[in-house]
Scaffold this active site. Structure first.
Site, PDB file in Angstrom:
ATOM      1  CB  CYS A   2      -1.019   0.238   1.346  1.00 63.73           C
ATOM      2  SG  CYS A   2      -2.075  -1.445   1.319  1.00 63.73           S
ATOM      3  N   GLY A  28      -0.287   0.489  -5.101  1.00 66.62           N
ATOM      4  CA  GLY A  28      -1.871  -0.165  -4.950  1.00 66.62           C
ATOM      5  C   GLY A  28      -2.589   0.340  -5.800  1.00 66.62           C
ATOM      6  N   GLY A 103       1.628  -2.118   5.468  1.00 67.71           N
ATOM      7  CA  GLY A 103       2.186  -3.148   6.199  1.00 67.71           C
ATOM      8  C   GLY A 103       1.119  -4.197   6.586  1.00 67.71           C
ATOM      9  CB  CYS A 236      10.474  -4.652   3.049  1.00 65.66           C
ATOM     10  SG  CYS A 236       9.974  -5.695   1.679  1.00 65.66           S
ATOM     11  CB  SER A 284      10.282  -4.203 -11.713  1.00 65.83           C
ATOM     12  OG  SER A 284      10.033  -5.325 -12.561  1.00 65.83           O
ATOM     13  CG  ASP A 346      10.994 -10.383 -14.498  1.00 62.61           C
ATOM     14  OD1 ASP A 346      10.953  -9.096 -13.771  1.00 62.61           O
ATOM     15  OD2 ASP A 346       9.862 -10.856 -14.600  1.00 62.61           O
ATOM     16  CG  ASP A 347      11.077  -7.993 -10.138  1.00 64.86           C
ATOM     17  OD1 ASP A 347      10.589  -7.688 -11.205  1.00 64.86           O
ATOM     18  OD2 ASP A 347      10.603  -8.446  -9.154  1.00 64.86           O
ATOM     19  CB  CYS A 383       5.939 -11.359   2.419  1.00 63.76           C
ATOM     20  SG  CYS A 383       6.056  -9.889   3.338  1.00 63.76           S
ATOM     21  CB  CYS A 435      12.873  -8.122   6.735  1.00 63.27           C
ATOM     22  SG  CYS A 435      11.761  -9.516   6.647  1.00 63.27           S
ATOM     23  CB  CYS A 438      10.354 -13.003   0.413  1.00 64.61           C
ATOM     24  SG  CYS A 438      11.395 -11.712  -0.153  1.00 64.61           S
TER      25      CYS A 438
HETATM   26  P1  AMP Z   1       4.585 -14.898 -11.535  1.00 64.26           P
HETATM   27  O1  AMP Z   1       4.148 -15.131 -12.822  1.00 64.26           O
HETATM   28  O2  AMP Z   1       3.587 -15.222 -10.375  1.00 64.26           O
HETATM   29  O3  AMP Z   1       6.046 -15.585 -11.352  1.00 64.26           O
HETATM   30  O4  AMP Z   1       5.022 -13.290 -11.570  1.00 64.26           O
HETATM   31  C1  AMP Z   1       6.228 -12.922 -11.613  1.00 64.26           C
HETATM   32  C2  AMP Z   1       6.362 -11.375 -11.914  1.00 64.26           C
HETATM   33  O5  AMP Z   1       5.261 -10.761 -11.151  1.00 64.26           O
HETATM   34  C3  AMP Z   1       7.592 -10.761 -11.934  1.00 64.26           C
HETATM   35  O6  AMP Z   1       7.931 -10.307 -13.201  1.00 64.26           O
HETATM   36  C4  AMP Z   1       7.567  -9.582 -11.080  1.00 64.26           C
HETATM   37  O7  AMP Z   1       8.194  -8.235 -11.405  1.00 64.26           O
HETATM   38  C5  AMP Z   1       6.169  -9.449 -10.640  1.00 64.26           C
HETATM   39  N1  AMP Z   1       6.086  -9.462  -9.192  1.00 64.26           N
HETATM   40  C6  AMP Z   1       6.905  -9.893  -8.233  1.00 64.26           C
HETATM   41  N2  AMP Z   1       6.165  -9.769  -7.014  1.00 64.26           N
HETATM   42  C7  AMP Z   1       5.086  -9.249  -7.282  1.00 64.26           C
HETATM   43  C8  AMP Z   1       3.948  -9.046  -6.338  1.00 64.26           C
HETATM   44  N3  AMP Z   1       4.015  -9.377  -4.876  1.00 64.26           N
HETATM   45  N4  AMP Z   1       2.625  -8.480  -7.075  1.00 64.26           N
HETATM   46  C9  AMP Z   1       2.553  -8.387  -8.252  1.00 64.26           C
HETATM   47  N5  AMP Z   1       3.651  -8.510  -9.083  1.00 64.26           N
HETATM   48  C10 AMP Z   1       4.647  -9.092  -8.593  1.00 64.26           C
END
Ligand code: AMP
Length: 486
Positions: A2, A28, A103, A236, A284, A346-347, A383, A435, A438
């Protein structure tokens, strides 16, 4: 997940709250709200949807006053409904109050049960309402003291803004899980989840609130206190990895610089020799892909284009919608990819759905090899402190090896950044202040969800045990042998 924003001492408080929330929209997208105080009354407007759609000029005109707080919500506790939209506002024996919370509390369920047993009536499913009840019941003489008493009973993550007729109170939990910064706009004080909101309204950044700090702003000016017992910091790490906006200064460091360093470190740990180009999953993944390119010497190019007009359908956190949402959100550039061996950065991988779609999209656009590089370690643990991650069973890395994940997402190779490398990227002096639950399973605060309790009842390894021991569960733990279907 949020975003919160507050301002006091400004004749156009709700207009500025609108702008601040606009800058925090990435935190959000389900609902947004503003509560304003004219010194006598609190007035509130909350709705489902995006800030710019909700807060039209006529709506903002109905929120007069020189102080306001606002909230954008991505539900992590409580379903996505208007009743859970924030700020929550109430009238109680002490007057009026509103609260905006970023949070997740880990003992909200237990506190709620005991309050309900005592006759309290709850109007939402949100954990934040527990705080309101605890404040309303407090017998302390001042609002500040009521807040301190209430918060001394809750555990978990909270960056909070409270508004009463006469005061704005900001608090950060003792671990400092979620960010909260203080700024100044001429004679006004401003509080926001991220500095990007200060930049938009041209406020000056003063500092981050300390973990466990409480700031009170009223007619007497600003004062600050440290009312809670100090503990280790638990900022975080995922805010840096994915969640915050890259132009923000978060926990004292540039998000952009950290992400670029994650990419540099990733290139050192997980090189992709022979690849022709490095691309990012926008947005990202961009800074990390640039960092990867710098260290590896492999040229950076734009192989995926992100649509900025996707709207809420993609953001709905339901698997069925996420699935097709990837195609709505991203498209591949054939001219860049055709015949190329591509590194895609990707992140994070959460369920694996997105990566699988992306790799297939890149191959369909002509890439001959796709080497997926992830600028964080495997996300293996849910998380409980406010990032929207699914249950352990749904986290692909919690129950599959890297080889299995690579096969599922159809990548030629897959490489994650190590936990050690993540620490190096945020800085050796800083690493112990984060932290990393995850990624590491090292939970810092409180007891866990019923899901974790059910797992341990079945004899499954649970993070609960890790908390109890103050230790870690090491490595991926096999929770299910569910095969990954195509
Ligand atoms: P997934 O298809 O579930 O593996 O989603 C991974 C993708 O969602 C990655 O490209 C991240 O950038 C993005 N992502 C990571 N954490 C979140 C989150 N908590 N909510 C929405 N998107 C996320």
């Amino acid at each position: 997940m949020c975003g919160i924003f507050g301002i006091t001492g400004h004749p156009e408080a709700s207009n500025l709250a609108y702008l601040g929330l606009h800058a925090l929209q990435h935190r959000g997208q389900e609902s947004a709200g503003i509560v304003a105080s004219d010194g006598q009354h609190l007035r509130s407007y909350r709705a489902m949807g995006l800030v710019a759609d909700i807060f039209t000029a006529p709506v903002l005109e109905k929120l007069p006053g020189s102080a306001a707080i606002g909230h954008v919500r991505y539900s992590t506790a409580g379903v996505s409904q208007l009743k859970n939209a924030q700020p929550l506002s109430v009238e109680y024996a002490g007057g009026q109050m509103a609260v905006a919370h970023n949070g997740n509390l880990v003992n909200a369920r237990e506190l709620r049960s005991s309050l309900e047993a005592d006759g309290a009536i709850f109007q939402s499913d949100s954990d934040t309402e527990v705080i309101i009840h605890l404040i309303a019941r407090s017998r302390q003489p001042t609002f500040e003291k009521k807040v301190v008493e209430a918060l001394s009973r809750v555990q978990g993550a909270y960056s909070l803004l409270f508004l009463t007729e006469h005061q704005l109170v900001a608090v950060r939990d003792p671990y400092g899980f979620r960010p909260l910064v203080l700024g100044r706009l001429r004679n006004s004080y401003v509080l926001a989840s991220e500095t990007t909101a200060l930049d938009l309204i041209e406020a000056e950044y003063i500092r981050e609130l300390e973990a466990g700090e409480m700031v009170v702003i009223d007619a007497q000016g600003m004062r600050t206190a440290q009312p809670f017992a100090p503990t280790r910091l638990g900022r975080c790490i995922f805010e840096h990895v994915y969640f915050a906006k890259p132009d923000s200064v978060l926990f004292g460091t540039s998000v952009y610089e950290v992400r670029k360093e994650l990419g540099r470190q990733l290139a050192r740990e997980q090189p992709a020799p022979g690849a022709d180009l490095v691309i990012a999953v926008p947005d990202s993944g961009v800074p990390s892909a640039i960092g990867f390119s710098q260290v590896s010497g492999i040229p950076y190019d734009v192989g995926l284009i992100r649509s900025h007009y996707v709207g809420r359908t993609f953001i709905e956190p339901q698997q069925s919608i996420r699935h097709f949402g990837v195609k709505l959100k991203l498209s591949a550039v054939r001219q860049v990819l055709k015949g190329k061996r591509v590194v895609v950065v990707d992140d994070s991988i959460v369920r694996g759905t997105t990566s699988r779609k992306i790799v297939k999209m890149l191959k369909a656009a002509g890439a001959v090899e796709v080497h997926l590089r992830i600028s964080s370690p495997p996300t293996s643990w849910p998380c409980y402190y406010g990032i929207d991650t699914p249950s352990r069973q749904e986290l692909i890395a919690s129950n599959h090896t890297n080889e299995e994940i690579a096969r599922y997402v159809t990548a030629d190779t897959l490489g994650y950044l190590s936990l050690e490398g993540l620490g190096t990227a945020v800085g050796d002096r800083e690493r112990s202040t984060f932290c990393t639950a995850c990624f590491s399973g090292k939970y810092l605060a409180g007891e866990l969800s019923p899901e974790a309790a059910a797992l341990s009842a079945k004899g499954e390894p649970s993070p609960e045990a890790a908390i109890a021991e103050g230790a870690v569960a090491t490595g991926p733990v096999v929770l299910s042998t569910r095969p990954l279907s195509a």
